[in-house]
Scaffold this active site. Structure first.
Site: not given
Ligand code: AHR
Length: 490
Positions: A172, A295
């Site tokens: 991220e 994810e």
């Protein structure tokens, strides 16, 4: 409802890695959930809980991502190697500000992978680490000969290289991994990748930190500028009942609209994978630049009374449907999705197992992974489902969602989801030559779940009343039901 299976058409082989998992230093995922060290109360092998490892082994987990998540971009791997008593104690600044004493590090994680029989996927620190640090971690894990890092590994008790195949270059990077612009991250990714060397014939597979949900610009910029330096880009997409991170919605006892909002939002994964996939293909027309959905899963408000930083949530039949629909999507788009990792394995978000001291329970999501595991490595085959639309308030979903695959021995596995919360559905499957069939079903009320006092409230049962012959299979799929049907042909 009719389903047609056409084994003459396929988009490819379903990578076993689509059934991958993710374990972060977050809440009670690692500590208490997987690792109990020398706790005399909980049976363990080399510090790893035997009950949890035993349950996870049955799922044939192909690959496990670690140590984060957001934690990865604060993790300095040297803190977690060497004698346990001299390891550095740090603060887990992302997740509850708890003390992290690094008892569980590289060697302990590799022992977990050994016990599970899975590949390791390391998420490297780009946000607060250095190029040298990540380069050294690869050398530490993978260098067979003599080198400073290989010698350090030997000094720490491991002669042979670990041969870690999967390496993430940050996590991220658009958020907790450094709040970067895609242009800046793309440059860093090229630089980090350059020094992540190949130390033996075991080829490493590099994964760039990819987009959040529908940030197609991120995928485009990173793929165009850094795609040549990696094998895949990641994608993160979580399903929340409400579009509000402060009030996401409860894991149990939710209103009917939130059953349907979660299902509609889950179905969005199909569009996300398709669009990110199109961008990757355009950016790398002559080679496969894969998509790794590392994810995914449902994210609710934490269980009342638990630490908000620990992300502990219950898991219901609704979650079984979330898992089943996502896995159907990944199966059907296995030409794009090369790996997926549900978040997370134990005690965090959409977990497989929950623990409380020495107790453990299997969640409805666990049972779906078990029922779907024969898709791993099989050949996806085309399906067509004649659906009708279900409406609830602002939400609209089809009543049926399916995928199918053909195993090496010719058997077909059909996995089908009935999204209706009220109606059982008679299903007629048309498949040339279908002669025999048997199946398993998981169903219940949308909020049904297992507790430590009643751990078997939700569990799979044989699919009764199934009939097969003359190219047709018939069965009834209960409301909020997931079925796995194995079909043999003449
Ligand atoms: O899975 C929980 C967190 O969600 C991860 O640490 C992070 O990558 C994501 O935002």
């Amino acid at each position: 409802m009719r389903i047609i299976i056409n084994p003459n058409r396929s988009v490819g082989t379903i990578s076993p890695n689509i059934y991958g998992h993710f374990a972060e230093h977050l809440g009670r995922c690692i500590y208490g959930g997987l690792w109990v060290g020398d706790d005399p109360e909980i049976p363990n092998e080399n510090g790893l809980r035997s009950d949890v490892v035993g349950a996870l082994k049955r799922l044939h987990i192909p690959v496990l991502r670690w140590p984060g998540g957001c934690f990865a971009d604060t993790y300095h791997w040297r803190d977690g190697v060497g004698p346990a008593e001299s390891r550095k104690t740090i603060v887990n600044t992302n997740w509850g500000g708890v003390t992290e004493d690094n008892r569980f590090g590289t060697h302990e994680f590799m022992e977990l992978c050994r016990q599970l029989g899975c590949e390791a996927y390391f998420s490297g620190n780009v946000g607060s680490g250095t190029v040298q640090e990540l380069s050294d971690w690869v050398e530490y894990c993978n260098m067979p000969g003599v080198s400073p890092m290989a010698d350090l590994r030997r000094q720490n008790g491991r002669e042979e290289p670990f041969n870690v195949k999967y390496w993430g270059i940050g996590n991220e990077a658009w958020g907790c991994g450094g709040n970067m612009r895609p242009e800046h991250y793309a440059d860093l990714c090229r630089q980090y990748s350059t020094y992540m060397r190949q130390y033996s014939r075991h080829k490493i597979f590099k994964i760039a930190s990819g987009a959040n949900v529908d940030d197609y610009e991120w995928t485009k910029v990173v793929a165009e500028r850094a795609g040549f330096a990696v094998d895949a880009l990641s994608l993160h997409y979580y399903t929340l009942p409400r579009d509000d991170w402060s009030h996401k919605g409860a894991a149990t006892g939710f209103p009917r609209e939130e059953y349907y909002s979660v299902l509609q939002k889950t179905l969005r994964m199909d569009e996300l994978v398709a669009e990110h996939g199109r961008i990757l293909k355009k950016a790398a027309p002559n080679r496969r630049l894969g998509l790794v959905v590392d994810e995914w899963g449902a994210w609710y408000d934490v269980e009342p009374g638990t630490n908000p930083g620990f992300l502990y949530q219950q898991n219901t039949i609704r979650d079984a449907l979330v898992a089943a629909i996502n896995l159907n999507i990944f199966n059907n788009r296995c030409d794009t999705v090369v790996m997926a990792n549900i978040a997370q394995t134990v005690n965090v978000l959409q977990a497989m197992v929950l623990t409380e001291g020495p107790k453990m329970l299997l969640t409805p999501t666990y049972h779906v992974f078990d029922m779907y595991k024969a898709h791993q490595g099989a050949r996806q085959v085309e399906t067509y489902a004649e659906t009708k639309l279900l409406n609830c308030g602002d939400w609209q979903v089809p009543d049926l969602h399916v995928s199918a695959s053909e195993a090496a021995d010719g058997k077909i596995l059909l996995t089908a989801v009935n999204l209706s919360d009220t109606d059982d559905t008679p299903v007629e499957v048309l498949l040339a030559g279908a002669a025999r069939a048997s199946g398993t079903v998981l169903s219940g009320a949308p909020g049904a779940h297992n507790t430590f006092d009643a751990p078997e409230t939700v569990k799979p049962a044989p699919l009764s009343g199934i009939e097969a012959g003359d190219g047709t299979v018939r069965f009834t799929l209960p409301a909020c039901g997931v079925a796995a049907v194995e079909i043999e042909r003449e």
